[in-house]
Each structure stands twice: as C-alpha cells, then as structure tokens.
Design a protein around this motif. Sequence first.
Motif, mmCIF file in Angstrom:
data_model
loop_
_atom_site.group_PDB
_atom_site.id
_atom_site.type_symbol
_atom_site.label_atom_id
_atom_site.label_comp_id
_atom_site.label_asym_id
_atom_site.label_seq_id
_atom_site.Cartn_x
_atom_site.Cartn_y
_atom_site.Cartn_z
ATOM 1 N N PHE A 236 0.818 -1.197 0.000
ATOM 2 C CA PHE A 236 0.000 0.000 0.000
ATOM 3 C C PHE A 236 0.857 1.254 0.000
ATOM 4 O O PHE A 236 1.796 1.360 0.758
ATOM 5 C CB PHE A 236 -0.914 0.005 1.237
ATOM 6 C CG PHE A 236 -2.232 0.614 0.934
ATOM 7 C CD1 PHE A 236 -2.533 1.888 1.348
ATOM 8 C CD2 PHE A 236 -3.163 -0.079 0.180
ATOM 9 C CE1 PHE A 236 -3.747 2.454 1.039
ATOM 10 C CE2 PHE A 236 -4.373 0.481 -0.131
ATOM 11 C CZ PHE A 236 -4.675 1.753 0.302
ATOM 12 N N GLY A 237 0.534 2.188 -0.881
ATOM 13 C CA GLY A 237 1.312 3.429 -0.889
ATOM 14 C C GLY A 237 0.876 4.345 -2.006
ATOM 15 O O GLY A 237 -0.057 4.057 -2.746
ATOM 16 N N GLY A 238 1.579 5.478 -2.152
ATOM 17 C CA GLY A 238 1.190 6.461 -3.158
ATOM 18 C C GLY A 238 1.347 5.949 -4.579
ATOM 19 O O GLY A 238 0.467 6.140 -5.425
ATOM 20 N N VAL A 239 2.468 5.282 -4.858
ATOM 21 C CA VAL A 239 2.720 4.795 -6.222
ATOM 22 C C VAL A 239 1.699 3.729 -6.590
ATOM 23 O O VAL A 239 1.163 3.713 -7.706
ATOM 24 C CB VAL A 239 4.144 4.214 -6.333
ATOM 25 C CG1 VAL A 239 4.426 3.736 -7.725
ATOM 26 C CG2 VAL A 239 5.160 5.227 -5.893
ATOM 27 N N GLU A 240 1.414 2.840 -5.642
ATOM 28 C CA GLU A 240 0.464 1.759 -5.901
ATOM 29 C C GLU A 240 -0.917 2.330 -6.218
ATOM 30 O O GLU A 240 -1.566 1.911 -7.191
ATOM 31 C CB GLU A 240 0.364 0.841 -4.677
ATOM 32 C CG GLU A 240 1.636 0.084 -4.323
ATOM 33 C CD GLU A 240 2.631 0.891 -3.504
ATOM 34 O OE1 GLU A 240 2.532 2.129 -3.495
ATOM 35 O OE2 GLU A 240 3.486 0.277 -2.872
ATOM 36 N N ASN A 241 -1.347 3.294 -5.401
ATOM 37 C CA ASN A 241 -2.642 3.915 -5.651
ATOM 38 C C ASN A 241 -2.672 4.583 -7.013
ATOM 39 O O ASN A 241 -3.647 4.469 -7.757
ATOM 40 C CB ASN A 241 -2.929 4.989 -4.591
ATOM 41 C CG ASN A 241 -3.499 4.391 -3.336
ATOM 42 O OD1 ASN A 241 -3.966 3.266 -3.348
ATOM 43 N ND2 ASN A 241 -3.453 5.150 -2.264
ATOM 44 N N HIS A 242 -1.583 5.303 -7.317
ATOM 45 C CA HIS A 242 -1.505 6.018 -8.585
ATOM 46 C C HIS A 242 -1.678 5.064 -9.753
ATOM 47 O O HIS A 242 -2.484 5.301 -10.658
ATOM 48 C CB HIS A 242 -0.161 6.741 -8.646
ATOM 49 C CG HIS A 242 0.134 7.404 -9.944
ATOM 50 N ND1 HIS A 242 -0.040 8.743 -10.163
ATOM 51 C CD2 HIS A 242 0.601 6.904 -11.114
ATOM 52 C CE1 HIS A 242 0.312 9.051 -11.389
ATOM 53 N NE2 HIS A 242 0.708 7.951 -11.995
ATOM 54 N N ILE A 243 -0.930 3.948 -9.727
ATOM 55 C CA ILE A 243 -1.005 2.996 -10.845
ATOM 56 C C ILE A 243 -2.416 2.439 -10.952
ATOM 57 O O ILE A 243 -2.994 2.350 -12.042
ATOM 58 C CB ILE A 243 0.010 1.848 -10.667
ATOM 59 C CG1 ILE A 243 1.430 2.380 -10.614
ATOM 60 C CG2 ILE A 243 -0.112 0.844 -11.782
ATOM 61 C CD1 ILE A 243 2.455 1.319 -10.318
#
Lengths: 429, 303
Positions: free
Chosen positions: A20-27
């Motif tokens: 979980f994190g910003g990059v994961e959410n973004h993708i």
Amino acid sequence: MSKQEKHRILMVSDFFYPNFGGVENHIYYLSQCLINLGHKVVVMTHAYQNRSGVRYMTGGLKVYYVPWKPFLMQNTLPTFYGTLPIVRTILIREKISLVHGHQAFSTLCHEALMHARTMGYKVVFTDHSLYGFGDVGSIHMNKVLQFTLADVTQAICVSHTSKENTVLRSGLPPEKVFVIPNAVDTAMFKPAPGRLSNREIVIIVISRLVYRKGADLLVEVIPEVCRLHPNVRFIIGGDGPKRVRLEEMREKTLSSRSSRYVGSLTEAFCIAILEAASCGLLTVSTRVGGVPEVLPDDMVVLAEPDPNDMVQAITRAIHILPRIDPQEMHTRMKTLYNWHDVARRTEIVYDRALRCSSQNLLERLSRYLPCGAWAGKLFCLVMIIDFLFWRLLQLWQPDRNIEVVPDIHLTNHMQDKTARDSNMYEHLR
Amino acid sequence: MEASIGRRSSPTQPKWRKVAYGGMQPGFQDNHTDESFLEDMIMNASVVKRDLLKVMLDSVSISQYVCIVALVVLVWTYTLRSSFNENSLMLLDIILLGAGFFVFLLTAEMLSFDLLLSYVLKIFFFITGVYFLSPIYHTLTRSISSDSIWALTASLLVLHLFLHNYSGSTVKAPGALENPTFTSNISLNASIVASLLIASRLPSRLHVFAIVLFSLQVFLFAPLVSYCIKKCSFRLHLCFSFGLMAATLFFVYRLHGLLFVLLSGILVFVNLLGPYWLIRIQEYKFEINGPWDEAKLCFNITE
C-alpha cells in the motif's frame, strides 16, 4: 475530445497492491480510468509472498505477478538481462503498444524499460519522488536514472518541483517532461455527517513516525500548542521508530470541527493533504518540496519546518477554523482533482509518445554516449548485449510461437462510465 | 482558477501558474516550461573559495603528523635492531611524557588542583596497566612469521594516516564540544594495534613495556599536544612543525637514502602539490540545492 485510437499499455513497477502506498494507488487509479476511456491496461509487478501468477482486478485490469522474490525494500534483484524473456513474452502476448514505468527506485521498472526500448516499443516513465544530489546513494540512483531516461520517449512528473528535480538529475530536456499531478478519489473521502462540538478542536496526525516525515517536529510542537490552546486535542495515528519519543513527550505533558497536521521534511506530492481536504479538514503543513503547489492558499496553512513557525501556523489555523465549511471544501476538491482528468492528460502524453519516430540501434546508442566518459560507453555495451540477447531469443523462441491473448470486453460497464465521465469533462472545461 | 475559466474566450491568455490543482491550465500544454523554471535552484551555496597560501599553511599540520609517525617508526627500527637499549627508551618515555604534560599545562585554559590530580592519577593508572599487560604482549605474536608482522604494521600505519583527524584530536581536552568521529576512532585503533604488533617482536619484557608506552604516548597524546600548540600561537606551531620536519629528514637520511627520498617526496606533495591541485579542481565543483532538498531541522534532537 476527439476519438483517438485506443492504446494497449503495460504498467511496470515493483510497487503494486497488495503493498500500500502512493505509487500503488496512482497505478491502480490511473489504470482504472484508462480502462474507462477504452484503452487496455496490463500491470506487471513482482510476486508478493503467495500472490504469484496472473490476477484480474476490477474492470478487467490484468496483473502479472512475476514469480521473483523482492530482495530489498520491495525491489526485485537487478539481474539486467534476467527479465528479458518474461517481459518479451508479456509484450507479445498482450500485443502491447506502449510501456509505462513508475518510480525511479524500482529495479523492475528500469529493466523493463530497457528491454522495451531494445525491442522497439515506445516508453513513458513517471517519477514520484524527490532526491538529493550529494550523498552516495543519490549519486548512484541518479546515474541509473540517467541511463533509463537517456532513451525514454516521454516522461511525467507529479509536480513542478518534481519536474525541476528530475530534469536536473537526469539531464532530460524540459520539453520532454510533462507535469501531471496525482489526484484523490473524493468518493472515498467524505466529510463526517455531523459537526463536532465547537469547544474542542481535534488535530489529527497520521503518518509513519520516522525522521523523514518530521516526527521530531511533532515532538517539539505538541507541548507548545497544548500549552497555548487548552481546548486542543491531538490524535496521532501511525507507527515507527520515533514512537518512543512521542510517548515520552505525552507522559511529560498533560494532555469536530478538526484539522489535520502534516509535518513532513520532504514531499514530491503529498496525497495525504488532498485526502484531508476532501474530508473537509483544514490542513497545516510544512512548506517543503511540492507541497505549496498542491492546494490553494485558503485550504491549507503552510509553515517552515521550524517548531515556532508551526505553532504559529496551528494558531492561525485554529482561528480560521470557524469559517470553514467541510461540505463546500469537499465539493471544491472534486473540481480541483479528478482521476479521469489525470487519465486524459496521460492519454495525451501517450499519443505524443506513439507519434515519435522509431529509431534503430545505432541512433539510440548515440543517446547513451553523452552520459559520461566511462558511463556512456558502459551503457552502450549494456544495450548492445541486450540487443544481441534479444536476437538470440527471437531465434530460440520465435515471435509466432507465443500465443496472443484474446481481449475481454466489459461492454455494459464501459458504456455507463464513458457517459458519466464525459459529463465531468464538460464541467472541467 | 474559476475566474480564468470564464475568461477563456478573451484575447489575453491567463498567466501560467506553478500550481498542481485545477487540471490542465488553459492555453498551456502539460510540458510547458516557464521562464521561472529552476529559478529556485541555488548553486554552490556552501562552497568556500580557497586561498593557496592558507591551504599550504593548513597542510603543515598534515606533514607535521607524518613526520611524527616517521619518527616513531625510526625508534621502532632502532629498537628492533637493538641499537637502543631499554634504559634509553625509558628515559625517552619520561622526557616525552614530561614535555608533553608541560606544554599541555602551559596552554590549558582552565586549571585547578583537582584537575591536575585527576590527570596524574590517570597517567599513573595508564602506566601501571601497560606494565602489567606487557608480558602478554611479549608473547602475543610468537607463532606469526616476521614478514606478516612487517606487512601488517605497514598497512595499519597507512590506514592510520589516511583516516586520521588532522583538524583536531581524537583524545579531547576537557570541555571539548564535538565527539570524535567514526574514522578517527578507527585510525587510533589501527595505530595502537600496529604498536602492539611491533612490541611483540622485542627481546625482553622491559623492552616491550618501554616501546608500548612510547608508542601509546605518541599516538594518543601527540595530536592533543600539537592541537594545544596550534591553539596557543600559530607561529609557534609553524616553527615547531618545520623544526620537526628538519629533524625527521635528518634522522631518516642517516638511516636509509631511499626512505629519505620517499619521505621528502611525500612532504613536497602534501605541502606544495596537494594545495595547488585542490584549488585547480575546485572550479569543477557543482553543488545543487533547491526546494526539493530535505529540510534541515534547526534544533538539536535531544534523546
């Protein structure tokens, strides 16, 4: 909005769900919105414990969890050429037209972009972080980034500060870098239905309790604020190495309409602030990195990363607080940030990337030579070996032997969504 | 942003703003590079413009320390050849201890009887400890061949010289503010191990005691003494250094011609060529700072 051809995109990164994190959410959000626009998106990442193989997520998003173990901070072991067979197979199976890599810190991303360029695909790279220039780790990271970005078709950064940082680190011409910020899913972050009591003010801090996220600032600021404003209550969520210091501080001091505190020491693009604003909370933040660009001045109170300045900022925020209407803030956030808008702007980048001319190996090698006296030649050597390895693979396992995957169309789902988002686009114009 | 949406049809284009909210700015592509691009970048903010003469004068401390280490190696060589007997070594120890203590007392700022007594007590414990441990050092490396010892000692001394803290001293005077750094601790340890290795090659326990005491005195306290001299008066420091360099060159010449050439080469490099080269390559320095840097906390973290 003209009807362009639909692309077939491969998103590559070490960082994807279940992490979980910003990059994961973004993708994830970007992929979902691109699927809504009619494109096909496939995600490639490494396996997470038992989660290995092919999975399908919402909307028909196909995820390849390639069976490699991460070796350091969720990164796969960099083997240079070990990823070439699997990347080639995925690109041919899914008939990919464009590869989109995320996060400079991801080894899988760098390798996949290198192989995609060798095989002639167009490549887009998104950078999500800010890095320094002085210490040993940053210098090596920047050299690797210079290698990848020497031959990238287009690049995307999440804020203007991030664009400046990326251009300096990699030596890319600024015209090649697009600034497309992250967005927030406002449907998931809504203000609380009832209002809290007027007398008590609740300040929420949610972050990893580490040095980089400013936990030491928090330890200095909380006692001072509690002393100046007795009706303030702090709720701290999160865990980390600095938790001990916070507990010590809590023992020393005693101690609904609410506001939110973010005291990070560096941020390329702070999604936490957006989530707070979407919930109708007034945010107090440090003026670092890309934070000043993120929200208009009346929705966030900025301060220098100095305890006195932060205490003053919190005092200002407490005075502004009665005039804030959470519902109005939430509605305003919907116009300011929208994942469908991000997807559309990314689509423009993809169109530009696909219109660029293809180059053969010699022309591409000339782009690597300026990277450095020794580094340039080393990079050229790496690319030549990659090219030879690719040719060998083509002889050993020809393209026509690789089965092509048929497409799945979720037609009803798509029609509803396209109708809804074209309305939203009109509103944004 | 809402006002500029209404003005879309007007001839004057709204200005580009460095903001991330509100979607694509009308009239501008996402890859638009404004004139304000990189205007917050600060280059070479903390780079100091150096003066050749000052760098040369500062490099005198480095060559002074190299000469001190060369003198220690000289004493070791003469002792291993049995040119010095243990009585002359003990005399040397006492003279050095006395001289160093004298210089330290002269230049110390805060002096009280209690402090003096504590120093004397510590030195007494130190000497007693070395005396009682010298039988162990005597037989420490009996099973190791001599070439290994010479090679190990040479590498440890080179390591010691590389990692040494030339600007201050690892063993601090009382009231010093900074802690010793990691590398200066490593260099001190390397020098101590080198002296113990050499001491274990000597014939009798008294030899061992004298040599260990001599080496430890020099390696532990010589930086402190030279730091005190430098703090007291810079001219005194220069005179002391040049005198030391001359004496060292003289004694090394008497020992071996090639080593003399090597030592003088090192001294010329450190004092003359080194500063010139440093200033020449300073023009390539490119330090970048900007809004992307991690903010420095302006307060000390007290654990």
